[in-house]
Design an enzyme around this catalytic site. Structure first.
Site, PDB file in Angstrom:
ATOM      1  N   LYS A 188       4.994   7.798  11.745  1.00 41.67           N
ATOM      2  CA  LYS A 188       3.796   8.168  12.052  1.00 41.67           C
ATOM      3  C   LYS A 188       3.537   9.087  13.075  1.00 41.67           C
ATOM      4  O   LYS A 188       4.514   9.671  13.563  1.00 41.67           O
ATOM      5  CB  LYS A 188       2.856   6.807  12.087  1.00 41.67           C
ATOM      6  CG  LYS A 188       3.437   5.829  10.755  1.00 41.67           C
ATOM      7  CD  LYS A 188       2.546   6.239   9.481  1.00 41.67           C
ATOM      8  CE  LYS A 188       3.159   5.717   8.293  1.00 41.67           C
ATOM      9  NZ  LYS A 188       2.631   4.275   7.997  1.00 41.67           N
TER      10      LYS A 188
HETATM   11  C1  PLP Z   1       2.654   2.916   7.197  1.00 43.06           C
HETATM   12  C2  PLP Z   1       1.573   2.413   6.239  1.00 43.06           C
HETATM   13  C3  PLP Z   1       1.286   1.145   6.441  1.00 43.06           C
HETATM   14  C4  PLP Z   1       2.096   0.035   6.940  1.00 43.06           C
HETATM   15  O1  PLP Z   1       2.613   0.328   8.265  1.00 43.06           O
HETATM   16  P1  PLP Z   1       3.600  -0.447   9.007  1.00 43.06           P
HETATM   17  O2  PLP Z   1       3.667  -0.270  10.351  1.00 43.06           O
HETATM   18  O3  PLP Z   1       4.943   0.003   8.555  1.00 43.06           O
HETATM   19  O4  PLP Z   1       3.600  -1.850   8.619  1.00 43.06           O
HETATM   20  C5  PLP Z   1       0.008   0.733   5.963  1.00 43.06           C
HETATM   21  N1  PLP Z   1      -0.838   1.688   5.255  1.00 43.06           N
HETATM   22  C6  PLP Z   1      -0.577   3.009   5.155  1.00 43.06           C
HETATM   23  C7  PLP Z   1      -1.118   3.796   4.443  1.00 43.06           C
HETATM   24  C8  PLP Z   1       0.668   3.392   5.618  1.00 43.06           C
HETATM   25  O5  PLP Z   1       1.066   4.679   5.460  1.00 43.06           O
END
Ligand code: PLP
Length: 382
Positions: A188
């Protein structure tokens, strides 16, 4: 191998984590409120509650909004499964709304149509989980109007979108969202290795989220339900979980937030470079809302059809380029099919998922590496 996304770790990030390792607190220490204050300050949110993932944050958000058995939670198929699973953790029913062909985010017209039908059958959703896909805000003007008319609560899954704006306001501080959720997974925009956060303007929701991330336990003497027996006393007031983030992770996260403007600038410059170079190729580049600024978590391109996407995927993978598909429609996962969803239910999300491919995009991607991606892509499309 050039991955589709990866973290950027600086000497300052390393030093921040090392400082925690040498301190008294590896968890439940001062780095956590520091991280929360850094994110809340950056986006302009009133309250921030850090947890150990965005998945945990979505679960806590649903629980704080009293989602439970009999509740209905709607989201989109074009997302990571966690956006829907959070409702299932609470025993709620999940529904989906199709996406828009241009933005790949929720289609406000389809939302309105489904809300009207749901009102007629007394099955309106309690909560909508909107997803700021690829880093771009949804149409929050339309969603705000529908929210006022139909009375659902909004969880904004902004896992892709820290640093994005809608009408010059930062994501995380939009009035329409009851709770906004960020992810700090390494792919991210900013990372804490694993980590997530809830942002809200509602102090009761923030307090509830704080309790739920730590077993439902309350220690504040002002908030006790029973008689305060002394300094050792605490109360479990609800059924929560251990969703706490560590100080190691929070220190990394806070250090990364200090670098966010550089990350965003770099992602946007690389996206512009893709925009220009790809205008000569027979594929669909991502569309940008004129009234929003994307954080560019992803750069998804649309190919002609499923067969061409497979060909391009294989060609780029063979060339050491880690392209990826975001996302397989959630309603077509075996778990959701078993709940009654089927192919054809959400035709735009299915049309999109058949031909999309995310190109590598991250702050440390060099222009030379990006040129390699572009060369392999035009070779594959010859
Ligand atoms: C990455 C992601 C999540 C989950 O994130 P984590 O921190 O890995 O639990 C949830 N929703 C979306 C849209 C994502 O891209």
């Amino acid at each position: 191998m050039i991955p589709y996304g990866r973290q950027s770790i600086s000497h300052e990030d390393l030093a921040a984590v090392e400082a925690v390792l040498r301190s008294d607190w590896l968890t439940q220490g001062p780095a956590v409120p520091r991280f929360e204050a850094a994110v809340a300050g950056y986006v302009g949110a009133q309250h921030a509650v850090a947890v150990n993932s965005a998945t945990s944050a979505l679960h806590v958000a649903c629980a704080a909004l009293s989602v439970g058995p009999g509740s209905r939670v709607w989201t989109v198929p074009n997302t990571f499964v966690a956006s829907a699973n959070c409702a299932r953790y609470c025993g709620a029913d999940v529904g989906f709304v199709d996406i828009d062909r241009q933005s790949y985010c929720i289609d406000a017209h389809d939302l309105e149509r489904r809300l009207r039908a749901a009102r007629a059958s007394s099955s309106l959703p309690d909560v909508l989980v909107s997803v700021d896909f690829a880093g771009q805000a949804c149409d929050y003007e339309a969603i705000a109007k529908l929210k006022a008319e139909f009375g659902f609560r909004l969880i904004e899954d902004a896992s892709h979108a820290i640093g994005a704006t809608f009408r010059d306001q930062r994501i995380g501080a939009l009035a329409v969202a009851d709770i906004t959720v960020f992810s700090f997974h390494p792919v991210k925009i900013v990372t804490s290795a694993e980590g997530g956060m809830l942002l809200t303007a509602d102090s009761d929701l923030a307090e509830s989220a704080r309790r739920l991330r730590s077993h439902g336990i309350e220690r504040d003497p002002q908030r006790l339900l029973q008689k305060d027996e002394g300094g050792w006393y605490y109360e479990q007031q609800a059924l929560g979980w251990n969703y706490r983030i560590t100080d190691l992770q929070a220190a990394l996260g806070a250090s990364q937030v200090a670098r966010i403007d550089g990350f965003l600038e770099r992602r946007r410059a690389l996206a512009r470079r893709y925009d220009e170079a790809l205008s000569a190729l027979p594929l669909q580049r991502p569309w940008q809302r004129p009234d929003a600024l994307s954080a560019y978590h992803l750069y998804p391109v649309l190919l002609r059809d499923a067969a061409q996407r497979r060909l391009v995927y294989e060609h780029l993978r063979d060339a050491g380029i880690g392209v990826q598909v975001h996302y397989l429609p959630v309603h077509l996962q075996p778990y959701y099919r078993a709940l009654g969803f089927a192919p054809g239910d959400f035709p735009v999300a299915e049309w999109y998922a058949e031909r999309t491919l995310s190109l590598p995009l991250y702050a440390d991607l060099t222009e030379a590496a990006q040129d390699r991606v572009l060369a392999a892509l035009s070779e594959a499309l010859k």
